[in-house]
Write a protein that holds these residues in place. Structure first.
Motif, short mmCIF file in Angstrom:
data_model
loop_
_atom_site.label_atom_id
_atom_site.label_comp_id
_atom_site.label_asym_id
_atom_site.label_seq_id
_atom_site.Cartn_x
_atom_site.Cartn_y
_atom_site.Cartn_z
N PRO A 171 0.81 -1.23 0.00
CA PRO A 171 0.00 0.00 0.00
C PRO A 171 0.84 1.27 0.00
CG PRO A 171 0.08 -0.96 2.20
CD PRO A 171 0.83 -1.91 1.30
N LEU A 172 0.36 2.26 -0.75
CA LEU A 172 0.92 3.61 -0.69
C LEU A 172 -0.19 4.52 -0.17
CD1 LEU A 172 2.86 4.07 -4.09
CD2 LEU A 172 3.64 3.00 -1.97
N ARG A 173 0.11 5.27 0.86
CA ARG A 173 -0.97 6.08 1.48
C ARG A 173 -1.34 7.28 0.62
NH1 ARG A 173 2.57 8.86 6.40
NH2 ARG A 173 4.56 8.42 5.40
N ASN A 174 -0.46 7.68 -0.29
CA ASN A 174 -0.78 8.76 -1.23
C ASN A 174 0.10 8.55 -2.47
OD1 ASN A 174 1.84 10.02 -0.79
ND2 ASN A 174 1.02 10.80 1.16
N ARG A 175 0.20 9.54 -3.32
CA ARG A 175 0.90 9.36 -4.60
C ARG A 175 2.30 9.96 -4.61
NH1 ARG A 175 -2.81 7.55 -8.45
NH2 ARG A 175 -4.63 6.82 -7.33
N ILE A 176 2.80 10.31 -3.43
CA ILE A 176 4.06 11.07 -3.39
C ILE A 176 5.25 10.17 -3.04
CG2 ILE A 176 5.26 13.02 -2.30
CD1 ILE A 176 2.34 13.99 -1.50
N ALA A 177 6.24 10.16 -3.93
CA ALA A 177 7.46 9.38 -3.69
C ALA A 177 8.67 10.32 -3.67
CB ALA A 177 7.64 8.34 -4.78
N HIS A 178 9.58 10.07 -2.76
CA HIS A 178 10.82 10.85 -2.76
C HIS A 178 11.80 10.19 -3.73
CE1 HIS A 178 14.01 13.43 -1.74
NE2 HIS A 178 14.58 12.72 -0.77
N ALA A 179 12.18 10.94 -4.77
CA ALA A 179 13.10 10.39 -5.77
C ALA A 179 14.49 10.22 -5.15
CB ALA A 179 13.17 11.33 -6.97
N SER A 180 15.24 9.32 -5.74
CA SER A 180 16.58 9.03 -5.23
C SER A 180 17.47 10.27 -5.24
CB SER A 180 17.21 7.95 -6.13
OG SER A 180 18.56 7.81 -5.81
N MET A 181 18.13 10.51 -4.11
CA MET A 181 19.08 11.62 -4.02
C MET A 181 20.35 11.10 -3.35
SD MET A 181 17.22 14.31 -4.99
CE MET A 181 18.16 15.70 -4.47
N SER A 182 21.48 11.27 -3.98
CA SER A 182 22.74 10.92 -3.32
C SER A 182 22.97 11.93 -2.20
CB SER A 182 23.90 10.96 -4.32
OG SER A 182 23.76 9.88 -5.20
N LEU A 183 23.34 11.42 -1.04
CA LEU A 183 23.38 12.27 0.15
C LEU A 183 24.78 12.50 0.70
CD1 LEU A 183 20.43 10.53 2.06
CD2 LEU A 183 20.31 12.62 0.71
N LEU A 184 25.70 11.60 0.37
CA LEU A 184 27.05 11.60 0.96
C LEU A 184 27.00 11.52 2.48
CD1 LEU A 184 29.64 13.82 -0.94
CD2 LEU A 184 29.08 11.43 -1.21
N LEU A 185 26.15 10.65 2.98
CA LEU A 185 26.04 10.47 4.43
C LEU A 185 26.55 9.10 4.88
CD1 LEU A 185 22.51 12.08 5.07
CD2 LEU A 185 24.75 13.06 5.60
N THR A 186 27.18 8.37 3.96
CA THR A 186 27.69 7.04 4.33
C THR A 186 29.15 6.91 3.92
OG1 THR A 186 26.83 6.20 2.24
CG2 THR A 186 25.45 5.87 4.16
N PRO A 187 30.03 7.73 4.52
CA PRO A 187 31.42 7.75 4.05
C PRO A 187 32.13 6.41 4.21
CG PRO A 187 31.16 9.03 6.08
CD PRO A 187 29.78 8.67 5.61
#
Ligand code: FMN
Length: 656
Positions: free
Chosen positions: A20-36
């Motif tokens: 299930p998706l509660r609405n139609r909004i998805a966060h697209a992939s973004m590279s974050l550089l938070l896993t050095p």
């Protein structure tokens, strides 16, 4: 009627692969550089958990290490299977908030955004990447099948750890895209030759994923929509690819991306000049389309769905700028969203500066309390004066006032926004006002008092008896060495800001050449050049560097170079003007800094300069002498780009 009623389509639940998706909004992939260090990090979990808390129905991670050869890249190394706890914590933090978590599958192949070549690159054919000229090692058919197996094994591990699915990143010029495009795939085996051959690698990966992870696992495909390369994948070819890859009906959604690792990198992250690519939904055999690319506003997103143009809405940068975008839209608070400017500062952070994701309009990105941030109340309210109503001062003002301080903003001009307001009036600046529009609403809500239209002197400020002052008084461009002090004093050669205030007053065309000395290299300078071009016969940018726009992220620089070329704005590099007697006759000499060669610009109508700036911090000393605590913010602290203005203003508001 509540605003939510207008967004019925956006908040209608949906289902992908039975999830299930509660609405139609998805966060697209973004590279974050938070896993050095290549493992799941708390900050990465936090980032996605915040997007879930903000109301997104699905979020896609940055590319994960799904194949063994990716071991050396600073991404989460899923194939190693040595951090199941981390992946489980990640999945739980997102999924427990009713948000589906998808891991992205991607390899850059020959693509590289920065100088140097990648000696480890793999690819479809041994042909150079357009930007770095990296020539990859062409994969053998056996290696392709091995990679497919590794991807499926890693995905199955993700599923075991609680992920809802994966997304194959096959656009943006990366490895899968390199297989799809006739421009980069010249193979004559079963993985090349024709469209069926070129799509085979991806088709086999999808089939292997389905076999390994079952029907109840989301498989998304991000395909090239238009890579902008002659002989590559345009919208027509994208339709063929979309059709072939969705025919087996084993994919759950498709989105389309723009650009490639080429002079079309700017299409990756459509900036303020790119339209949204959308017409490919008819080629997907009924597989849901996720619309993606510079959709910033809930009404716009809802309209796309309501018109049946897509089934899902992908938001990349807009959810970096405001993770609570969905929640605010759902609750009738669209006016309270911190909108994405499409300025690509986030891209500049990770790719150019190699620092974690950052945002001009979200100074708290990645922090635990960033969702719908409400500054914690102070138990010691103070009288605070903020001097300067630019974006640094305004950010400080609303944060300090929301904490419970009594805040007065003293602004030198009649309006709010300072230099950002000037930028907003130049070409491509339409979105910039969203920074100070949000700040104004937040400041008024928090009870900030404004005194505008008069430059405050130290005595005025001291007279208000503040406990603390935040100085956000901006900066002044340093006159260039080649400009004689006498000429400067006469005001013939204004700095670019003063020049643009004057130029923008008139819409009439002027004869002659406008010469812009550029020792700035930030984006606003080139927007000003465009505005000049609309008014002068000729515009010449002169810079001592060997090219222009060097302080702008490459994605944006490409657009700048394109516009300068299209508008016939001339660029003279490695040169500086020389002031001399001939200037009185409208002739300006430009001197090459390396060999002294001179070229002459005739019919000089305007000479202006954009140069490094010094802080306008003169008020600090008398205020401190009067015993008042002073904090500097924005350019008054250190002349920088807008990112620093909002960040330092925010910190000043928190710290007072
Ligand atoms: C800073 C930044 C990082 C990105 N990283 C990825 C990535 O790792 N994988 C990917 O497929 N797309 C990536 N993208 C592209 C976005 O997913 C999206 O396609 C693009 O930003 C357009 O959508 P938007 O206008 O909603 O931001 C990135 C974009 C930006 C600005």
């Amino acid at each position: 009627m509540s605003e939510t009623a207008h967004f019925d389509a956006l908040f209608t639940p949906f289902e992908l692969a039975g999830r299930p998706l509660r609405n139609r909004i998805a966060h697209a992939s973004m590279s974050l550089l938070l896993t050095p260090d290549g493992r799941v990090s708390d900050r990465m979990i936090q980032y996605h958990a915040s997007r879930a808390a903000g109301g997104a129905a699905m979020t896609v991670t940055e590319p994960l290490g799904m194949m063994r050869h990716q071991a050396g890249i600073p991404r989460v190394q899923v194939w190693r299977r040595d951090d199941a706890d981390g992946l489980k914590r990640f999945a739980a933090a997102v999924e427990n908030q009713d948000c589906r978590l998808l891991g992205q599958i991607q390899d850059a192949g020959r693509g590289r955004h920065f100088p140097g070549r990648n000696p480890e690159a793999i690819g479809a054919s041994a042909l150079p990447d357009d930007l770095s000229w990296t020539v990859p090692r062409a994969l053998t058919a056996a290696e392709i099948r091995m990679l497919t197996e590794q991807i499926a094994e890693s995905a199955s591990h993700l599923k075991d750890c609680g992920f809802s699915g994966v997304e194959i990143s096959a656009g943006h010029g990366h490895l899968f895209h390199q297989f799809l495009s006739p421009w980069s795939n010249r193979r004559d085996d079963e993985y090349g030759g024709d469209w069926r051959g070129r799509t085979r690698f991806i088709a086999e990966v999808v089939a292997a994923l389905r076999a390994a992870c079952g029907s109840n696992f989301i498989i998304g495909l991000k395909l090239p929509g238009d890579d902008g390369i002659a002989g590559g994948v345009g919208p027509m070819e994208a339709g063929i690819i979309g059709d072939l890859l969705t025919r087996p009906r084993n994919v759950d959604y498709v989105s389309f991306a723009g650009g490639a690792h080429a002079r079309t990198l700017e299409m990756h992250t459509p900036d303020r000049y790119m339209p949204f690519i959308k017409e490919l939904r008819h080629h997907l055999n009924g597989v849901p389309l996720m619309a993606l690319g510079r959709i910033t506003d809930p009404a716009e997103a809802d309209g796309i769905l309501a018109r049946g143009e897509a089934a899902l809405i992908g938001l990349g940068r807009p959810l970096v700028a405001d993770p609570a975008w969905p929640r605010k839209a759902a609750r009738g608070r669209s006016w309270d969203i911190r909108y994405c400017l499409s300025c690509n500062t986030c891209w500049g952070a990770i790719v150019t500066m190699h620092v974690p994701i950052a945002c001009v309009n979200n100074p708290r990105v990645g922090r635990p309390d960033e969702v719908d941030f409400a500054p914690p109340r102070t138990d010691a309210p103070k009288q605070v004066v903020v001097v300067g109503a630019g974006i640094a001062g305004m950010e400080a003002a609303w944060v300090a006032a929301a904490r419970g301080h009594a805040v007065t903003v003293l602004g030198g001009s009649d309006g709010i926004g300072g230099k950002a307001a000037l930028r907003a009036n130049l070409p491509g600046g339409e979105t910039v006002s969203s920074i100070y529009d949000y700040q104004t609403v937040a400041a008024r809500r928090a009870g900030v008092r404004f005194v505008l239209g008069r430059r405050a002197a130290a005595a005025d400020i001291i007279g208000l008896q503040p406990d603390a002052v935040i100085l956000a008084t901006g900066s002044t461009m340093i006159p260039p060495d080649w400009l004689p002090p006498g000429v400067l004093a006469e005001g013939w050669v204004p700095d670019l800001r003063a020049a643009m205030v004057e130029v923008m007053r008139h819409d009439t065309r002027q004869c002659g050449a406008a010469v812009l000395f550029d020792a700035d290299h930030t984006e606003a300078t080139y927007a000003a050049a465009q505005a000049l071009r609309a008014r002068f016969d000729r515009v010449v940018i002169v810079t001592p560097r060997d090219t222009i726009a060097t302080d702008v992220p490459l994605v944006t620089r490409q657009g700048i170079l394109r516009r300068m070329a299209e508008q016939r704005i001339e660029i003279v590099t490695s040169s500086e003007p020389r002031w001399g007697d001939r200037c009185a006759d409208g002739m300006l000499e430009l001197v090459n800094i390396y060999n002294g060669d001179v070229q002459v610009i005739e019919s000089l109508a305007l000479l202006t300069y954009a140069t490094p700036r010094v802080p306008d911090d003169a008020l600090a000393k008398p205020l401190r002498t009067a015993g008042i605590a002073v904090t500097l913010a924005g350019d008054a602290r250190a002349p920088q780009e807008m990112l620093f203005a909002t960040a330092s203003g925010h910190a000043a508001g928190e710290g007072v």
